[in-house]
Design an enzyme around this catalytic site. Structure first.
Site, short mmCIF file in Angstrom:
data_model
loop_
_atom_site.label_atom_id
_atom_site.label_comp_id
_atom_site.label_asym_id
_atom_site.label_seq_id
_atom_site.Cartn_x
_atom_site.Cartn_y
_atom_site.Cartn_z
N TYR A 160 28.05 -18.76 -12.56
CA TYR A 160 26.81 -19.45 -12.13
C TYR A 160 26.17 -20.19 -13.32
O TYR A 160 25.80 -21.36 -13.21
CB TYR A 160 25.86 -18.39 -11.56
CG TYR A 160 24.48 -18.88 -11.20
CD1 TYR A 160 24.25 -19.63 -10.06
CD2 TYR A 160 23.37 -18.53 -11.99
CE1 TYR A 160 22.97 -20.05 -9.71
CE2 TYR A 160 22.09 -18.94 -11.64
CZ TYR A 160 21.89 -19.70 -10.50
OH TYR A 160 20.61 -20.10 -10.16
N THR A 184 16.56 -25.08 3.59
CA THR A 184 15.98 -24.39 4.75
C THR A 184 15.13 -23.20 4.32
O THR A 184 14.44 -22.60 5.14
CB THR A 184 17.07 -23.91 5.74
OG1 THR A 184 17.91 -22.98 5.05
CG2 THR A 184 17.90 -25.06 6.28
N SER A 185 15.20 -22.84 3.05
CA SER A 185 14.37 -21.74 2.54
C SER A 185 14.14 -21.93 1.04
O SER A 185 14.63 -22.90 0.45
CB SER A 185 15.07 -20.39 2.80
OG SER A 185 16.28 -20.34 2.08
N GLY A 186 13.38 -21.01 0.48
CA GLY A 186 13.23 -20.96 -0.99
C GLY A 186 12.55 -22.16 -1.62
O GLY A 186 11.65 -22.77 -1.02
#
Ligand SMILES: NC(=O)c1ccc[n+]([C@@H]2O[C@H](COP(=O)([O-])OP(=O)(O)OC[C@H]3O[C@@H](n4cnc5c(N)ncnc54)[C@H](OP(=O)(O)O)[C@@H]3O)[C@@H](O)[C@H]2O)c1
Length: 264
Positions: free
Chosen positions: A154, A16-18
């Protein structure tokens, strides 16, 4: 350049972004049908509307699923029977020392960053092999190589993706299916913009000074010395989705502005 993507069906996790959103836009412009994904109805609907506004005739659909929630992932898989191109893009991170990072945080990052790609690939690779065409892409990070001390969990999830991708590529021998990894460096998403703006406000300094400082200290190995745009990353992803990339399989393609160093 025509990427020969007309009619291909694409799913992009966390888009939805990026980087995922920009990739969706490029693939829609190329005539692909794109399923985007996010955790809530509002953000997904907003992104679908924006893509329809920006790309005339866009064949774009939204699928709501939180990759932390097993039931929602099962529903997503049930609702989407066939895809030609799978982009394992969703990624979450936290910035904390090893000792402050909880086991729950490790598990959440493994679940979202790594296991989402495993579950989706397990579901869709077989169909790609049966139809003798497909693309799987794993969106990793420069952190897989740099392993910053505040992002060990991460970085671990990202490094693990490389093994999964190579393992899947080995299952595609003699077919027109490929599995590859893309390694972005620091990229100017909404999240990065907020990070820069917050630092600038904290330090009462200009955004440009914060960016310069970031590349002098946190990412001093960068050759680019600036954030890449989402377009700079997404164009490489789009090429790797295309039939034009047919001889690239089991590979790792860096769009890291040189930050990871070395010759491999
Ligand atoms: N940005 C960078 O500098 C950078 C650098 C290297 C690598 N990467 C990697 O590139 C990929 C894309 O990063 P980005 O920065 O473009 O992402 P982003 O702007 O942070 O976008 C996050 C997207 O993921 C969705 N999302 C978050 N958690 C989710 C979950 N549990 N289930 C489903 N969707 C979820 C969000 O959707 P909703 O909010 O709508 O739910 C949103 O669409 C990631 O894998 C990231 O690790 C990014």
């Amino acid at each position: 350049m025509d990427l020969n993507l007309k009619g291909k069906i694409v799913f992009i996790s966390g888009s939805t972004s990026g980087i995922g959103f920009t990739t969706a836009k490029i693939l829609l412009k190329e005539g692909a049908t794109v399923y985007i994904n996010g955790r809530n109805q509002l953000s997904v609907e907003k992104a679908v509307i924006q893509l329809k506004d920006e790309v005339f005739g866009a064949k774009v659909f939204g699928l709501i699923a939180d990759f932390l929630k097993v039931k929602q992932v099962e529903n997503l898989l049930k609702g989407l029977s066939r895809i030609d191109i799978l982009i394992n893009n969703v990624g979450i991170y936290s910035s904390k020392s090893f000792f402050e990072t909880s086991i729950d945080t490790w598990q959440e990052q493994c679940q979202v960053n790594l296991m989402s790609g495993v579950a989706l690939s397990k579901h869709y690779l077989k169909g790609m092999l049966d139809r003798n065409w497909g693309r799987i892409l794993f969106i990793s990070s420069e952190c897989a190589y740099l392993v910053p001390p505040d992002m060990i969990s991460y970085s671990t999830t990202k490094a693990s993706m490389h093994a999964v991708s190579r393992g899947l590529a080995n299952l595609t021998k003699g077919t027109e299916v490929t599995s590859n990894v893309v390694v972005p460096g620091s990229t100017l998403t909404e999240g990065s913009k907020t990070f820069l703006a917050n630092k600038a406000a904290e330090q009462n300094t200009a955004l440009e000074a914060v960016e310069k400082d970031f590349f002098n200290n946190d990412r001093n190995s960068s050759l680019l010395k600036r954030f890449a745009s989402t377009e700079e990353v997404a164009t490489t992803i789009a090429y790797l989705c295309s039939p034009l990339s047919s001889a690239t399989n089991g590979s790792v393609i860096k769009v890291d502005g040189g930050s990871t160093g070395g010759i491999l």
